[in-house]
Design an enzyme around this catalytic site. Sequence first.
Site, PDB file in Angstrom:
ATOM      1  N   LYS A 190       0.897  -1.274   0.006  1.00 23.27           N
ATOM      2  CA  LYS A 190       0.153  -0.062   0.174  1.00 23.27           C
ATOM      3  C   LYS A 190       0.897   1.259   0.021  1.00 23.27           C
ATOM      4  O   LYS A 190       1.602   1.465   0.926  1.00 23.27           O
ATOM      5  CB  LYS A 190      -0.946   0.152   1.193  1.00 23.27           C
ATOM      6  CG  LYS A 190      -1.815  -1.031   1.251  1.00 23.27           C
ATOM      7  CD  LYS A 190      -2.955  -0.899   0.092  1.00 23.27           C
ATOM      8  CE  LYS A 190      -4.023  -1.931  -0.027  1.00 23.27           C
ATOM      9  NZ  LYS A 190      -4.971  -1.619  -0.979  1.00 23.27           N
ATOM     10  N   ALA A 244      16.603  -7.015   4.346  1.00 24.00           N
ATOM     11  CA  ALA A 244      18.062  -7.935   3.736  1.00 24.00           C
ATOM     12  C   ALA A 244      18.540  -8.651   4.760  1.00 24.00           C
ATOM     13  O   ALA A 244      18.465  -8.453   5.917  1.00 24.00           O
ATOM     14  CB  ALA A 244      19.097  -6.849   3.275  1.00 24.00           C
ATOM     15  N   GLY A 356      27.741  -2.607  31.759  1.00 22.49           N
ATOM     16  CA  GLY A 356      26.596  -2.246  32.148  1.00 22.49           C
ATOM     17  C   GLY A 356      26.824  -1.498  33.444  1.00 22.49           C
ATOM     18  O   GLY A 356      27.763  -1.460  34.077  1.00 22.49           O
ATOM     19  N   CYS A 383      34.382  -3.950  29.913  1.00 23.48           N
ATOM     20  CA  CYS A 383      34.160  -3.043  31.044  1.00 23.48           C
ATOM     21  C   CYS A 383      33.576  -3.574  32.476  1.00 23.48           C
ATOM     22  O   CYS A 383      34.333  -3.786  33.100  1.00 23.48           O
ATOM     23  CB  CYS A 383      32.964  -2.048  30.571  1.00 23.48           C
ATOM     24  SG  CYS A 383      32.801  -0.264  31.515  1.00 23.48           S
ATOM     25  N   MET A 386      35.274  -6.851  32.891  1.00 18.24           N
ATOM     26  CA  MET A 386      36.654  -6.897  33.422  1.00 18.24           C
ATOM     27  C   MET A 386      36.556  -6.711  34.899  1.00 18.24           C
ATOM     28  O   MET A 386      37.063  -7.499  35.868  1.00 18.24           O
ATOM     29  CB  MET A 386      37.375  -5.756  32.931  1.00 18.24           C
ATOM     30  CG  MET A 386      38.976  -5.975  33.334  1.00 18.24           C
ATOM     31  SD  MET A 386      40.117  -4.539  33.149  1.00 18.24           S
ATOM     32  CE  MET A 386      39.520  -3.591  34.744  1.00 18.24           C
ATOM     33  N   GLN A 387      35.677  -5.700  35.530  1.00 19.01           N
ATOM     34  CA  GLN A 387      35.698  -5.489  37.078  1.00 19.01           C
ATOM     35  C   GLN A 387      35.149  -6.884  37.841  1.00 19.01           C
ATOM     36  O   GLN A 387      35.776  -7.236  38.709  1.00 19.01           O
ATOM     37  CB  GLN A 387      34.639  -4.565  37.060  1.00 19.01           C
ATOM     38  CG  GLN A 387      35.260  -3.130  36.587  1.00 19.01           C
ATOM     39  CD  GLN A 387      34.141  -1.744  36.794  1.00 19.01           C
ATOM     40  OE1 GLN A 387      33.235  -2.090  37.383  1.00 19.01           O
ATOM     41  NE2 GLN A 387      34.776  -0.787  36.452  1.00 19.01           N
ATOM     42  N   HIS A 518      35.927  -0.319  25.676  1.00 19.83           N
ATOM     43  CA  HIS A 518      34.647  -0.844  25.031  1.00 19.83           C
ATOM     44  C   HIS A 518      35.425  -0.918  23.575  1.00 19.83           C
ATOM     45  O   HIS A 518      35.363  -0.069  22.595  1.00 19.83           O
ATOM     46  CB  HIS A 518      33.546   0.158  24.904  1.00 19.83           C
ATOM     47  CG  HIS A 518      32.701   0.129  26.040  1.00 19.83           C
ATOM     48  ND1 HIS A 518      31.761  -0.688  26.310  1.00 19.83           N
ATOM     49  CD2 HIS A 518      32.910   1.064  27.489  1.00 19.83           C
ATOM     50  CE1 HIS A 518      31.264  -0.582  27.479  1.00 19.83           C
ATOM     51  NE2 HIS A 518      31.690   0.361  28.095  1.00 19.83           N
ATOM     52  N   GLU A 520      34.375  -2.568  20.882  1.00 26.92           N
ATOM     53  CA  GLU A 520      33.229  -2.418  20.085  1.00 26.92           C
ATOM     54  C   GLU A 520      33.021  -1.148  19.284  1.00 26.92           C
ATOM     55  O   GLU A 520      32.634  -1.053  18.213  1.00 26.92           O
ATOM     56  CB  GLU A 520      32.030  -3.067  20.579  1.00 26.92           C
ATOM     57  CG  GLU A 520      31.154  -2.154  21.682  1.00 26.92           C
ATOM     58  CD  GLU A 520      31.740  -2.299  23.176  1.00 26.92           C
ATOM     59  OE1 GLU A 520      30.880  -2.023  24.017  1.00 26.92           O
ATOM     60  OE2 GLU A 520      32.698  -3.048  23.338  1.00 26.92           O
TER      61      GLU A 520
END
Length: 545
Positions: A190, A244, A356, A383, A386-387, A518, A520
Amino acid sequence: MKLKQTKYIFVTGGVLSSLGKGIAAASIGTLLKNSGLNIGILKADPYINVDPGTMSPFEHGEVFVTDDGAETDLDLGHYERFLDESLSQSNNFTTGRVYQSVIEKERRGEYLGKTIQVIPHIVDEIKDRIKNAGKDKDILIVEIGGTVGDIEGLPFLEAIRALKLEVGKNNAMNIHLTLVPFIKAAGELKTKPTQHSVGELRRIGISPDMIICRSEKSLDKELKNKIAISCGVEKNCVIESIDAASIYQIPLNFLKQDILSAIANILDLKNLKPDMENWNNLVKRVIAPSNEVKIAFVGKYIDLKESYKSLTEALIHAGAALDTKVNIKWIDSEKLQNLDSLEDLKDVNGILVAGGFGYRGVEGKIKAINYAREHNIPFLGICLGMQLALIEFARNVLKLKDANSSEFDEKCQNPIVYLIDEFIDSNGTKQIRTSKTPLGGTMRLGSYECEIKKDSLLSKIYHNAKSVKERHRHRYEANPKYKKMYEDKGLIISGENKGLIEAIELKNHPFFLAVQFHPEFTSRLENANPVICGFIKAALNNEYN
């Protein structure tokens, strides 16, 4: 190729949010960059928050962090991952920041006593920020957040309407992304929502030069012609953006539809022939890789995966680099801490504990870390990960039973992680932690140098580099008081920054690495982050070679 003046591509969205304006903008930018143009990209968000830093992941998804420490919209992550460039706080601004700037100028008397109004003062501030972001660029792509018709977005739309008139013909274009829904009961796509959305845009005074149609199914020629005629654009300026297998296919899908010829015609550009060979090869590896690996992703927001967007994309990048499909097994850390059995961790090749804030789910993450350490499963902590790895080691190897973070227990006798009073920021300036908002104090944000221990696992991952720069977003630090105790028991401090612990690893383990930064945030499709790649390679081979 160097253009005489900056040209602008304005990207707006209609019908509803989350259609993929950011991916569309990044995809167009990728094609133009690979055609030899110097591309800038900007996200303008109409919400009143100064930035997304204090917003809940449930409200906004991930907060992306730039090198200069700006907490920005997650679309900037897409921009960096597609364009393979580092952006800054000038590439994202909000209504809150605009109004804050205008009010500060008014308080300083810069408006000479005039009445401050949306037009011209707010609109001019938006225009100035857009123009500043476009300095020294051939083309600046500007994505306007939200949906056309939102009351808070009106000043932004007025700004791009005025700016297009200001820069003149062939120097700016409007791209409008809309939804073309497939109605199963009718068996039809539509176009009416698109027509209404464009009508709303025109009412504001903006006529789109190109329509990108988000849809589940491909649009036939007749449907495209209908949209072109009803929305007043050229037939070759109706581009489909169907679902996709990977978001990294979108630039290639746009290229197949000859989107660059339409853009070149509107902006008076020549010789837009992008080199997409490497991109195409990587996309093939993303869609149909030769190998597979299963990673346990331990976090507390597993029902809201957008909050881990950069990390899940970084796993895809590493997979593409290693020709491997990374299958994620989502593990709810809050549920994990209440389980006696860790059956969910027994069929994975690697365990990832994400970052977090807050105590919820922490004990479950510690359980997962302990399992990875004791069962020789490749492990990566990021982060908070690791702690918590330090806390787990302190409790179970150093036998400090009350080891904890002062974030979770202010009175603990062994604060393995604590809130230091001061630190050196990314510019080399001493920062004193002070309470600036009800939600917290100073954070370590942005890019910081990590000095790497020679002959360590971290050194091998970074190809024997003496130091690297990676991005941070945290408030609490690992307590260096326990450093000698760690090392005496086989835990190596392999990365430091001016006395702050940046990375740890274990001797005699296939792959046990945790980092305060981080990784990433700096991973891109064409340049996967070495830490993420090293982890996936270890999970694939069960050892680091």
